[in-house]
Design an enzyme around this catalytic site. Structure first.
Site, mmCIF file in Angstrom:
data_model
loop_
_atom_site.group_PDB
_atom_site.id
_atom_site.type_symbol
_atom_site.label_atom_id
_atom_site.label_comp_id
_atom_site.label_asym_id
_atom_site.label_seq_id
_atom_site.Cartn_x
_atom_site.Cartn_y
_atom_site.Cartn_z
ATOM 1 N N TYR A 81 6.813 0.432 10.997
ATOM 2 C CA TYR A 81 7.159 -1.052 10.433
ATOM 3 C C TYR A 81 8.477 -1.359 9.908
ATOM 4 O O TYR A 81 9.014 -2.247 10.021
ATOM 5 C CB TYR A 81 5.760 -1.399 9.703
ATOM 6 C CG TYR A 81 5.750 -2.992 9.213
ATOM 7 C CD1 TYR A 81 5.779 -3.824 9.849
ATOM 8 C CD2 TYR A 81 5.918 -3.091 7.821
ATOM 9 C CE1 TYR A 81 5.839 -5.476 9.543
ATOM 10 C CE2 TYR A 81 6.200 -4.441 7.322
ATOM 11 C CZ TYR A 81 6.045 -5.675 8.203
ATOM 12 O OH TYR A 81 6.042 -6.851 7.884
ATOM 13 N N LYS A 115 11.812 -3.412 11.030
ATOM 14 C CA LYS A 115 12.383 -4.413 10.361
ATOM 15 C C LYS A 115 13.843 -4.131 9.907
ATOM 16 O O LYS A 115 14.615 -5.181 10.333
ATOM 17 C CB LYS A 115 11.644 -4.652 8.904
ATOM 18 C CG LYS A 115 10.256 -5.426 9.065
ATOM 19 C CD LYS A 115 9.464 -5.410 7.941
ATOM 20 C CE LYS A 115 9.952 -5.334 6.382
ATOM 21 N NZ LYS A 115 8.995 -5.524 5.352
ATOM 22 N N LEU A 142 -0.281 7.711 4.232
ATOM 23 C CA LEU A 142 1.055 8.198 4.394
ATOM 24 C C LEU A 142 1.957 7.155 4.788
ATOM 25 O O LEU A 142 1.557 6.247 5.371
ATOM 26 C CB LEU A 142 1.036 9.112 5.741
ATOM 27 C CG LEU A 142 0.299 10.417 5.804
ATOM 28 C CD1 LEU A 142 0.379 10.984 7.182
ATOM 29 C CD2 LEU A 142 0.981 11.403 4.866
ATOM 30 N N ILE A 193 -8.958 0.337 -3.782
ATOM 31 C CA ILE A 193 -7.662 0.934 -4.262
ATOM 32 C C ILE A 193 -7.362 1.976 -3.554
ATOM 33 O O ILE A 193 -7.882 3.218 -3.803
ATOM 34 C CB ILE A 193 -7.486 1.022 -5.740
ATOM 35 C CG1 ILE A 193 -8.037 -0.518 -6.454
ATOM 36 C CG2 ILE A 193 -6.280 1.365 -6.352
ATOM 37 C CD1 ILE A 193 -8.051 -0.460 -7.801
#
Length: 168
Positions: A13, A17, A134, A73
């Site tokens: 990802y 970008k 990861l 979390i």
């Protein structure tokens, strides 16, 4: 993080970008096309995505709380994020679209960050820690000096106020 710092693409990802930013800079260089890349920092707000790979932690926590579940979390919860309200992002987009002189990459973030543990306390509810993922950054923090200088943009909505809007 400033716009000119070396990038550490930790996952596909973030790499996609960065590639988009480089493509836009190339179009500017080769063809003189007016381009600007806005680098968003953890955008949240009303109607944000609650499921899937791109669900925000705020949306996930809100859904878990609404369903009476524990807030999950990831890792130790001490990773820090610069959360930016969607309304502030919209204003940054509008200012950038109307300014043909600005080129390159511009950070759109609040210049403040919070740990995921702090966020969980703001939202409220019991928490549960799950294994770390990861390719997750330990900290994001925008230096928004360039947005202030070139676009006249400043964030207006604090995280506390933004969460209140989302919960309304």
């Amino acid at each position: 993080n400033t716009e000119d710092m070396p990038t550490d693409c930790l996952n596909p990802y973030s790499l996609s970008k960065k590639t988009g930013e480089e493509m836009m800079a190339l179009y500017n260089q080769l063809y003189g096309l007016s381009t600007v890349s806005l680098r968003y920092f953890n955008v949240y707000g009303p109607r944000h995505q609650e499921e899937g790979n791109y669900a925000t932690v705020i949306a996930i926590f809100r859904k878990q709380k609404r369903l009476g579940k524990k807030l999950t979390i990831v890792g130790d919860g001490e990773q820090r994020r610069d959360f930016t309200f969607v309304g502030d992002v919209v204003r940054a987009n509008m200012l950038a679209a109307m300014n043909r002189e600005v080129a390159g990459t511009v950070n759109v973030g609040t210049q403040n960050n919070y740990s995921i543990n702090e966020l969980a306390k703001m939202i409220g509810g019991e928490v549960e820690f799950i294994p770390a993922r990861l390719g997750e950054a330990r900290e994001t923090l925008a230096d928004n000096s360039k947005a202030r200088e070139l676009l006249g943009w400043v964030p207006k909505v604090s995280l506390t106020d933004g969460i209140a809007v989302v919960d309304a």
